[in-house]
Write an enzyme that holds these catalytic residues in place. Structure first.
Site: not given
Ligand SMILES: [Zn+2]
Length: 408
Positions: A92, A296, A334, A336, A339, A365
């Site tokens: 930014d 974002d 999930c 991931c 998990c 996660h």
């Protein structure tokens, strides 16, 4: 203005699935960009971000300008070299942070004088210095320096602020065009031109855009007429992509959406659109459906550090006593690594004991959940089934308010 940095590959209603081409690889859109304020996504090493499939992350110019300083980062190879991240980065302009974090700021036509929130030292950011800082950092996508209008504000003040942002955008573009060759990896892109003329294809940089991309920012407070005018003026200056800024600053969700809807018809159809600072998992799906390509937000990472986890069943607060003996994963749907390996009981224990691993695992996660949500959005656009995903996330957002608390 060249639009070859962006290709739309599929449409579903107003939504688009496409590809943003950057000097450090392609980014599939719509994309959610994790926030790495100080050149780090708090608690998560870069190799884990790669494993999660992050193609672009965001860093904040204001923070890096103050510490360690943009010249230091330039000497260390720009942000890519400094933080050892070979994929795309967006910075930014520092505008939003100057207006939200610093003390004693003085806004003039020339720029903004402000005191650091770290040590009170006096600094100055202008369209020229903010663009110079972002060239030194060397992110792939950089932003024009804008004034983020405070909320609420009167129409007259919002107009003056929007008009100054438009004048600043012209100065940013002029400075960028005169200095774009000073990017820390500039020599690499000139090498690219030498090798590509002989037909060789051995550099990653060859496949993408060889320059930084400077995006313009639409402002205008919460006034649809000013948003429309700001979009028109910014598009007239001409940028490879456009952001909608100054939203999610305390207004209602319905007003945010109203402003986005008022702006989008006035932005070019074939160029990337970036909605700054948004949002919850259901909001990112809603905005992708409206035709936003990039978003974002600190929410998934900040919420994780507060023990708030996003799941396919809604949001949960891991400190809740009902998880003390729960052997199940955070989210059975999930995939991931958190998990796959750890129970809710263990994560609750880590969080209750104030262990640093709690923030690490919770953040991994939540990022996986956001990135997976966006993967499903892209897939749904390509299959023209986005409506089904929208009704699914809307029903979960109704659950989520009863399970957790807001981190803000
Ligand atoms: Zn997970």
């Amino acid at each position: 203005m060249s639009t070859d940095c962006f290709q739309i590959e599929a449409r579903c209603g107003s939504a688009r699935a496409g590809r943003l081409r950057t000097a450090h690889g392609d980014v599939e859109t719509p994309v959610f960009m994790p926030v790495g304020t100080l050149a780090t996504v708090k608690g998560v090493p870069q190799e884990t971000l790669e494993e999660l499939g992050v193609e672009i992350l965001l860093a904040n110019t204001y923070h890096l300008f103050l510490r360690p300083g943009t010249d230091t980062i330039r000497q260390l190879g720009g942000l890519h070299g400094f933080m050892s991240w070979e994929r795309a980065i967006l910075t930014d302009s520092g505008g939003y942070q100057v207006f939200s974090l610093s003390d004693l700021r003085k806004v003039r036509e020339e720029g903004v004088e402000f005191r650091s929130h770290l040590d009170g030292a006096l600094h100055f950011l202008s369209p020229e210095t903010a663009t110079a800082a972002q060239i030194a950092l060397g992110a792939d996508v950089i932003m024009a320096f804008d004034e983020c209008t405070e909320y609420p504000t009167e129409h007259q003040h919002a107009r003056q602020s929007m008009e100054m942002t438009a004048r600043w955008a012209e100065r940013c573009k002029k400075y960028f065009e005169e200095h774009r060759g000073e990017v820390p990896w500039g020599q690499v892109s000139s090498f690219k031109f030498q090798v590509s003329s002989s037909g060789a294809r051995n550099s990653k940089l060859e496949t993408g855009n060889s320059s930084q991309l400077l995006f313009g920012i639409v402002q205008g407070g919460m006034y649809a007429d000013l948003r429309q005018e700001s979009a028109g003026r910014t598009v007239e200056i001409g940028f490879p992509g456009y952001a909608i800024g100054g939203l999610s600053v305390g207004e209602s969700r319905s007003l945010t959406r109203e402003m986005v809807e008022a702006t989008l018809p006035h932005l070019p159809q074939d160029q990337p659109r970036y909605l700054m600072g948004v949002g919850t998992p259901d909001e990112i799906v809603e905005y992708a459906a409206l035709g936003i390509d990039m978003m974002d937000c600190v929410l998934p990472t900040r919420a994780a550090r507060h023990g708030l986890l996003y799941t396919s069943e809604g949001k949960l607060a891991i400190k809740n006593a009902r998880f003390a003996q729960d052997e199940g994963p955070v989210d059975p749907r999930c995939g991931c690594r958190v998990c796959a390996r750890y129970s809710r009981a263990y994560l609750r224990h880590l969080y209750s004991s104030n262990e640093s691993l709690a923030a690490v695992l919770n953040t991994i996660h939540n990022l996986a959940f956001y990135l997976d949500t966006m993967r499903r959005v892209r897939q749904s656009i390509k299959l023209r089934h986005l409506e089904a995903l929208l009704s699914e996330v809307r029903s979960h957002s109704l659950n989520s308010s009863t399970q957790g608390e807001d981190p803000a």
